[in-house]
Write a protein that holds these residues in place. Structure first.
Motif, mmCIF file in Angstrom:
data_model
loop_
_atom_site.group_PDB
_atom_site.id
_atom_site.type_symbol
_atom_site.label_atom_id
_atom_site.label_comp_id
_atom_site.label_asym_id
_atom_site.label_seq_id
_atom_site.Cartn_x
_atom_site.Cartn_y
_atom_site.Cartn_z
ATOM 1 N N LEU A 27 93.383 81.276 -43.628
ATOM 2 C CA LEU A 27 94.076 81.607 -44.872
ATOM 3 C C LEU A 27 94.360 83.101 -44.966
ATOM 4 C CD1 LEU A 27 95.120 80.601 -47.645
ATOM 5 C CD2 LEU A 27 92.897 81.248 -48.568
ATOM 6 N N LEU A 28 93.386 83.910 -44.577
ATOM 7 C CA LEU A 28 93.571 85.365 -44.647
ATOM 8 C C LEU A 28 94.683 85.835 -43.722
ATOM 9 C CD1 LEU A 28 89.878 86.641 -44.867
ATOM 10 C CD2 LEU A 28 91.546 86.357 -46.701
ATOM 11 N N VAL A 29 94.765 85.247 -42.531
ATOM 12 C CA VAL A 29 95.850 85.596 -41.600
ATOM 13 C C VAL A 29 97.196 85.207 -42.209
ATOM 14 C CG1 VAL A 29 96.905 85.028 -39.390
ATOM 15 C CG2 VAL A 29 94.453 85.503 -39.508
ATOM 16 N N SER A 30 97.256 84.019 -42.820
ATOM 17 C CA SER A 30 98.491 83.553 -43.447
ATOM 18 C C SER A 30 98.924 84.494 -44.570
ATOM 19 C CB SER A 30 98.295 82.137 -43.992
ATOM 20 O OG SER A 30 99.412 81.726 -44.741
ATOM 21 N N ILE A 31 97.979 84.893 -45.407
ATOM 22 C CA ILE A 31 98.293 85.801 -46.509
ATOM 23 C C ILE A 31 98.712 87.170 -45.985
ATOM 24 C CG2 ILE A 31 97.264 87.071 -48.449
ATOM 25 C CD1 ILE A 31 95.694 84.563 -49.130
ATOM 26 N N ALA A 32 98.043 87.632 -44.917
ATOM 27 C CA ALA A 32 98.403 88.922 -44.321
ATOM 28 C C ALA A 32 99.833 88.899 -43.774
ATOM 29 C CB ALA A 32 97.414 89.285 -43.217
ATOM 30 N N ILE A 33 100.206 87.776 -43.163
ATOM 31 C CA ILE A 33 101.572 87.640 -42.646
ATOM 32 C C ILE A 33 102.579 87.642 -43.797
ATOM 33 C CG2 ILE A 33 103.170 86.110 -41.421
ATOM 34 C CD1 ILE A 33 100.791 85.181 -39.731
ATOM 35 N N LEU A 34 102.248 86.914 -44.872
ATOM 36 C CA LEU A 34 103.121 86.911 -46.048
ATOM 37 C C LEU A 34 103.306 88.317 -46.602
ATOM 38 C CD1 LEU A 34 102.070 83.757 -48.121
ATOM 39 C CD2 LEU A 34 104.373 84.321 -47.342
ATOM 40 N N TRP A 35 102.211 89.047 -46.678
ATOM 41 C CA TRP A 35 102.259 90.421 -47.181
ATOM 42 C C TRP A 35 103.124 91.294 -46.273
ATOM 43 C CZ3 TRP A 35 97.513 94.219 -47.555
ATOM 44 C CH2 TRP A 35 97.886 95.315 -48.327
ATOM 45 N N LYS A 36 102.958 91.117 -44.969
ATOM 46 C CA LYS A 36 103.727 91.906 -44.004
ATOM 47 C C LYS A 36 105.219 91.594 -44.099
ATOM 48 C CE LYS A 36 104.372 94.488 -40.300
ATOM 49 N NZ LYS A 36 104.191 95.953 -40.338
ATOM 50 N N LEU A 37 105.550 90.310 -44.276
ATOM 51 C CA LEU A 37 106.953 89.900 -44.296
ATOM 52 C C LEU A 37 107.649 90.188 -45.625
ATOM 53 C CD1 LEU A 37 106.766 86.478 -42.407
ATOM 54 C CD2 LEU A 37 107.565 88.675 -41.513
ATOM 55 N N THR A 38 106.902 90.129 -46.722
ATOM 56 C CA THR A 38 107.521 90.299 -48.043
ATOM 57 C C THR A 38 107.218 91.647 -48.693
ATOM 58 O OG1 THR A 38 105.631 89.321 -49.238
ATOM 59 C CG2 THR A 38 107.360 87.822 -48.439
ATOM 60 N N GLY A 39 106.143 92.296 -48.249
ATOM 61 C CA GLY A 39 105.763 93.567 -48.861
ATOM 62 C C GLY A 39 105.067 93.396 -50.194
ATOM 63 N N LYS A 40 104.721 92.145 -50.565
ATOM 64 C CA LYS A 40 104.116 91.910 -51.871
ATOM 65 C C LYS A 40 103.306 90.621 -51.844
ATOM 66 C CE LYS A 40 105.335 91.337 -56.755
ATOM 67 N NZ LYS A 40 106.458 91.238 -57.728
ATOM 68 N N LEU A 41 102.219 90.587 -52.635
ATOM 69 C CA LEU A 41 101.439 89.376 -52.829
ATOM 70 C C LEU A 41 101.364 89.084 -54.322
ATOM 71 C CD1 LEU A 41 98.403 89.828 -50.394
ATOM 72 C CD2 LEU A 41 100.389 88.356 -50.078
ATOM 73 N N SER A 42 101.459 87.813 -54.672
ATOM 74 C CA SER A 42 101.339 87.445 -56.077
ATOM 75 C C SER A 42 99.878 87.519 -56.506
ATOM 76 C CB SER A 42 101.865 86.025 -56.310
ATOM 77 O OG SER A 42 101.002 85.072 -55.710
ATOM 78 N N ARG A 43 99.657 87.612 -57.796
ATOM 79 C CA ARG A 43 98.284 87.645 -58.321
ATOM 80 C C ARG A 43 97.547 86.362 -57.949
ATOM 81 N NH1 ARG A 43 101.631 89.864 -62.133
ATOM 82 N NH2 ARG A 43 101.138 91.991 -62.794
ATOM 83 N N MET A 44 98.272 85.236 -57.939
ATOM 84 C CA MET A 44 97.647 83.965 -57.595
ATOM 85 C C MET A 44 97.202 83.949 -56.136
ATOM 86 S SD MET A 44 99.083 80.085 -58.208
ATOM 87 C CE MET A 44 99.179 80.391 -59.974
ATOM 88 N N GLN A 45 97.997 84.524 -55.251
ATOM 89 C CA GLN A 45 97.634 84.574 -53.832
ATOM 90 C C GLN A 45 96.389 85.431 -53.626
ATOM 91 O OE1 GLN A 45 101.447 85.996 -52.504
ATOM 92 N NE2 GLN A 45 101.995 84.045 -51.569
ATOM 93 N N VAL A 46 96.326 86.565 -54.320
ATOM 94 C CA VAL A 46 95.160 87.444 -54.209
ATOM 95 C C VAL A 46 93.922 86.736 -54.754
ATOM 96 C CG1 VAL A 46 94.135 89.611 -54.975
ATOM 97 C CG2 VAL A 46 96.555 89.545 -54.317
ATOM 98 N N PHE A 47 94.072 86.096 -55.912
ATOM 99 C CA PHE A 47 92.949 85.391 -56.527
ATOM 100 C C PHE A 47 92.456 84.259 -55.616
ATOM 101 C CE2 PHE A 47 91.560 81.784 -59.200
ATOM 102 C CZ PHE A 47 90.396 82.350 -59.717
ATOM 103 N N THR A 48 93.405 83.501 -55.048
ATOM 104 C CA THR A 48 93.036 82.410 -54.147
ATOM 105 C C THR A 48 92.274 82.929 -52.935
ATOM 106 O OG1 THR A 48 94.974 81.113 -54.807
ATOM 107 C CG2 THR A 48 93.929 80.532 -52.721
ATOM 108 N N ALA A 49 92.731 84.048 -52.376
ATOM 109 C CA ALA A 49 92.058 84.632 -51.219
ATOM 110 C C ALA A 49 90.627 85.029 -51.561
ATOM 111 C CB ALA A 49 92.841 85.847 -50.713
ATOM 112 N N VAL A 50 90.446 85.653 -52.719
ATOM 113 C CA VAL A 50 89.104 86.082 -53.145
ATOM 114 C C VAL A 50 88.182 84.872 -53.303
ATOM 115 C CG1 VAL A 50 87.774 87.129 -55.017
ATOM 116 C CG2 VAL A 50 89.890 88.208 -54.216
ATOM 117 N N MET A 51 88.688 83.819 -53.946
ATOM 118 C CA MET A 51 87.871 82.632 -54.193
ATOM 119 C C MET A 51 87.505 81.933 -52.881
ATOM 120 S SD MET A 51 87.299 82.483 -57.423
ATOM 121 C CE MET A 51 86.858 80.816 -57.876
#
Length: 203
Positions: free
Chosen positions: A55-79
């Motif tokens: 999941l962390l790799v997936s979120i990191a790729i999303l961040w790299k490709l879009t330059g932004k993460l939603s609050r829900m994505q950050v919260f999900t990663a933390v949980m």
């Protein structure tokens, strides 16, 4: 950093890929026992531990490709990090299963607090993507808060009374499908509250 546009198919793969990989990993590992550092872990525990870095790799790729993460994505990663870590540390699958209850329950509580203040926190997050009247946002927020509360209760009942196999299938497919159907029906029922772009009317 400016947000970049991402191909919808790539976005869906990155968002839905980790849960599907967890499902596949669980199916492959569920009947196995793995000994690590002198401690025996069943397949569910190992699959949950593997899910965290995926999941962390997936979120990191999303961040790299879009330059932004939603609050829900950050919260999900933390949980996921927190409860995935607790699951492996205590060798107890209940932590991973309770994660879903807490996520949905917290979403319901946050939306509920906003409603008590006569505000829609949902509008604050999504109004840019879905222009809608204040009345429409309050209705959608109320319904979604109740829906999240229902999912939280349902998850508690399911993991406490049903098999791990059943919970994994419902978590991977059941809840997302219910969410999609719920949101689709709500958007359809709130069409009268959606604000049309003036530019569309003049073309």
């Amino acid at each position: 950093m400016e947000e970049k546009k991402l191909n919808p198919v790539v976005k869906q793969v990155l968002e839905l890929g980790p849960p599907l990989l967890f499902f596949v990993a669980y199916l492959k590992m569920r009947d196995q026992t793995y000994t690590l550092g002198g401690t025996d872990y069943d397949g569910f525990i190992v699959a949950a531990g593997v899910f965290v870095p995926i999941l962390l790799v997936s979120i990191a790729i999303l961040w790299k490709l879009t330059g932004k993460l939603s609050r829900m994505q950050v919260f999900t990663a933390v949980m996921v990090i927190l409860f995935g870590g607790l699951t492996v540390w205590f060798n107890d699958e209940r932590f991973f299963k309770m994660k879903t209850t807490l996520v949905y329950g917290l979403f319901a509580a946050i939306l509920g607090i906003g409603l008590l203040q006569r505000r829609s926190y949902l509008a604050w997050v999504m109004s840019e993507f879905l222009p809608m009247s204040d009345e429409g946002w309050m209705k959608l927020t109320t319904r979604l808060a109740l829906f999240f509360a229902g999912l939280a209760i349902a998850n508690e009942v399911i993991w406490r009374t049903m098999s791990t196999d059943a919970w994994v299938k419902i978590e991977t497919f059941g809840f997302p499908i219910l969410m999609f159907i719920f949101l689709w029906t709500q958007i359809m029922s709130l069409q009268s509250h959606i604000i049309e772009d003036d530019s569309d009317k003049t073309t």
